[in-house]
Design an enzyme around this catalytic site. Structure first.
Site, mmCIF file in Angstrom:
data_model
loop_
_atom_site.group_PDB
_atom_site.id
_atom_site.type_symbol
_atom_site.label_atom_id
_atom_site.label_comp_id
_atom_site.label_asym_id
_atom_site.label_seq_id
_atom_site.Cartn_x
_atom_site.Cartn_y
_atom_site.Cartn_z
ATOM 1 N N LYS A 112 0.818 -1.217 0.000
ATOM 2 C CA LYS A 112 0.000 0.000 0.000
ATOM 3 C C LYS A 112 0.856 1.273 0.000
ATOM 4 O O LYS A 112 0.394 2.341 -0.387
ATOM 5 C CB LYS A 112 -1.003 -0.024 1.148
ATOM 6 C CG LYS A 112 -2.062 -1.068 0.860
ATOM 7 C CD LYS A 112 -3.172 -1.151 1.844
ATOM 8 C CE LYS A 112 -4.183 -2.205 1.423
ATOM 9 N NZ LYS A 112 -3.618 -3.604 1.423
HETATM 10 C C1 LIG Z 1 -4.149 -4.690 0.678
HETATM 11 C C2 LIG Z 1 -3.292 -5.879 0.514
HETATM 12 C C3 LIG Z 1 -3.597 -6.879 -0.447
HETATM 13 C C4 LIG Z 1 -4.825 -6.822 -1.314
HETATM 14 O O1 LIG Z 1 -4.746 -5.831 -2.311
HETATM 15 P P1 LIG Z 1 -6.082 -5.307 -3.018
HETATM 16 O O2 LIG Z 1 -5.640 -4.188 -3.887
HETATM 17 O O3 LIG Z 1 -6.985 -4.845 -1.900
HETATM 18 O O4 LIG Z 1 -6.664 -6.446 -3.775
HETATM 19 C C5 LIG Z 1 -2.718 -7.951 -0.575
HETATM 20 N N1 LIG Z 1 -1.629 -8.070 0.211
HETATM 21 C C6 LIG Z 1 -1.321 -7.144 1.143
HETATM 22 C C7 LIG Z 1 -0.111 -7.342 1.989
HETATM 23 C C8 LIG Z 1 -2.127 -6.019 1.327
HETATM 24 O O5 LIG Z 1 -1.802 -5.118 2.265
#
Ligand SMILES: *Cc1c(COP(=O)(O)O)cnc(C)c1O
Length: 496
Positions: A112
């Site tokens: 993120k």
């Molecule tokens: C948020 C997240 C995901 C999922 O990603 P999306 O864009 O919500 O599908 C996968 N792995 C980690 C470590 C995350 O923080």
């Protein structure tokens, strides 16, 4: 040519990119989508010679068409700097025949950061362009990861404040420590006596409070959110797929124009949707492999054409994918309905009312770019263990879900196209589950930070700065409130 953004639930009143970023969500509850997907206007050979920042500019300029070149380049320079522990920003590591695109080299060691490092700069630039004079107050409820990534992104960004609410007893000790040691004179972290749903409901109520908004406006403040449905988070995620392709080409793993597969551990459907946009922009992608954990709503959806959230919510070792409503899927639904807001609205209404919807046969036919599958908890742990034993490479639980599903895809289809697996978190972020999987022992008696040392011993990978720092960092936030005191707390923080 200028790109405008309209809601997935109504075609009227399209807005410019900067307005879509400021608003986050459309007033009718829909998500903003670009009125067309632009084509890449540089060759793949040219991309293969670009740095991450150059690639970021070439991708984002096609979408954020009301930003000037200088504005965009400034945002990119401020986002992808020393907060990342490698100049490459998103390195590729080959292990056991697949390429892991490591998206965890930012401030909070999870993917993120890729979008939340740039969103604050896009947002403040957008505010200036639209003559917003108020200070922007970001409100976020978090179950752990998003809150810290948002705090790190917004810390000390001029013209903003960020307030994060988290369930006091509902996050891991490392996650809590990460948040309450956050530096930055504009950051506020509040533990609430309640669970994540209480925090989220409280934040939604504050956002929906018109009277409060008016009062705030009089005092020179306005709320905004750093939510994953903001177009300012989605578009920056397209960049790393283009960058990864360029790297593969430069290093001779593929020929120009050769197709690759992309496998993504999926929760809210943001990351994989960005890959789908990249494909439609002309990046040679064959299949998009959508990997779920035991909350396998998306797997069932791809198999049956029915999205059904009416099921038990499973707590897994890949908590960032424990999601029953993948909000970004709405953008795909809108598109496969032929960019039809009426059809999309009808399905979203069914989802809100009965928790389920069926797509038409015609819509299903447009999903052939995707393959969905899932990994059970045992399979996830086994994947971490086996990859480590075979190659010495240690992956986190979310990435392991993707690696496992990629294995199932290959077995089922015999497709041996070169594959990039999105590696979404450092193994140090989910230390306990990773150590348990690698060693096949249980370390229940060990503290989280002892486990960090254990993992370092096992993997030989340096403990990331983000973890090392919080061991000794002073606690800077100690605010706690009852779940029905959130609004008052916000007003206290703002001094109004
Ligand atoms: C948020 C997240 C995901 C999922 O990603 P999306 O864009 O919500 O599908 C996968 N792995 C980690 C470590 C995350 O923080």
């Amino acid at each position: 040519m200028e790109i405008l953004y309209s809601s997935t639930r109504a075609k009227e009143n399209p807005v410019k990119a900067s307005e879509a970023i400021l608003k986050g969500l459309s007033e009718d509850g829909g998500l903003f989508v670009p009125d067309r997907i632009p084509a890449l206007d540089k060759s793949l050979a040219e991309f293969s010679q670009m740095t991450y920042k150059q690639t970021a500019y070439e991708v984002m300029k096609l979408y954020f068409t009301d930003f000037t070149e200088q504005e965009l380049k400034d945002c990119i320079a401020k986002a992808y700097d020393e907060k990342f522990d490698t100049e490459e920003i998103a390195p590729l590591t080959e292990a056991d025949g697949a390429f892991y695109l490591e998206l965890f080299h930012g401030a909070t060691i999870a993917f993120k950061d890729m979008a939340l490092s740039i969103l604050p700069h896009l947002l403040t630039t957008a505010a200036a362009k639209n003559h917003v004079r108020n200070e922007i107050v970001i409100l976020t409820a978090t179950s752990g990861d998003t809150g810290k990534a948002a705090l790190a992104g917004f810390a000390d960004v001029e013209g903003t404040r960020i307030i994060v609410f988290y369930p006091k007893s509902g996050v891991s000790p490392i996650q809590e420590k990460q948040m309450i040691t956050q530096k930055g004179k504009n950051t506020y972290v509040v533990g609430i006596q309640g669970n994540f749903d209480d925090a989220q409901t409280g934040v939604k109520q504050i956002f929906g409070d018109r009277q409060l908004a008016e009062y705030m406006d009089g005092k020179g403040f306005q709320f905004s959110s750093a939510n994953s449905i903001n177009i300012g988070r989605l578009i920056p995620q397209i960049v790393y797929y283009v960058y990864a392709y360029g790297r593969l080409l430069r290093e001779g793993h593929i020929k120009e124009g050769e197709k690759i597969n992309v496998t993504v551990p999926t929760g809210n459907f943001g990351n994989i949707l960005a890959a789908y946009y990249a494909k439609q922009m002309g990046l040679p992608i064959n299949r998009l492999v959508c990997a779920s954990n035991e909350n396998k709503v998306l797997f069932d959806f791809f198999r049956s054409g029915i999205y059904d959230k009416n099921r038990e919510f499973v707590l897994t070792t890949s908590p960032s994918m424990d999601i029953l409503i993948s909000s970004n899927l709405e953008r795909l639904i809108y598109q496969i309905a032929g960019n039809n807001p009426d059809k999309n609205r009808e399905l979203m209404k069914a989802l809100a009312e009965g928790g389920l919807y069926h797509i038409t046969e015609e819509m299903r036919k447009k999903l052939s770019d995707f393959y969905g599958n899932y990994a059970s908890e045992d399979e996830t742990a086994k994947t971490i263990h086996d990859l480590y034993k075979k190659t010495g490479y240690v992956i986190d639980t979310h990435t392991a879900v993707a690696a496992c599903v990629y294995g199932k895809y290959r077995e089922e289809t015999q497709d041996d196209t070169l594959t990039v697996i999105a590696s979404t978190a450092s193994p140090y972020k989910f230390t306990r589950s990773v150590v348990n999987a690698v060693s096949q022992e249980s370390y229940d008696e060990m503290e989280d930070f002892e486990l960090v040392d254990k993992l370092c011993e096992i993997s030989g990978v340096h403990v990331p700065k983000a973890i090392e720092e919080i061991r000794t960092a002073p606690v800077l936030h100690q605010r706690i409130c009852e779940k029905d005191e959130m609004k008052q707390t916000v007003m206290e923080i703002l001094g109004i």
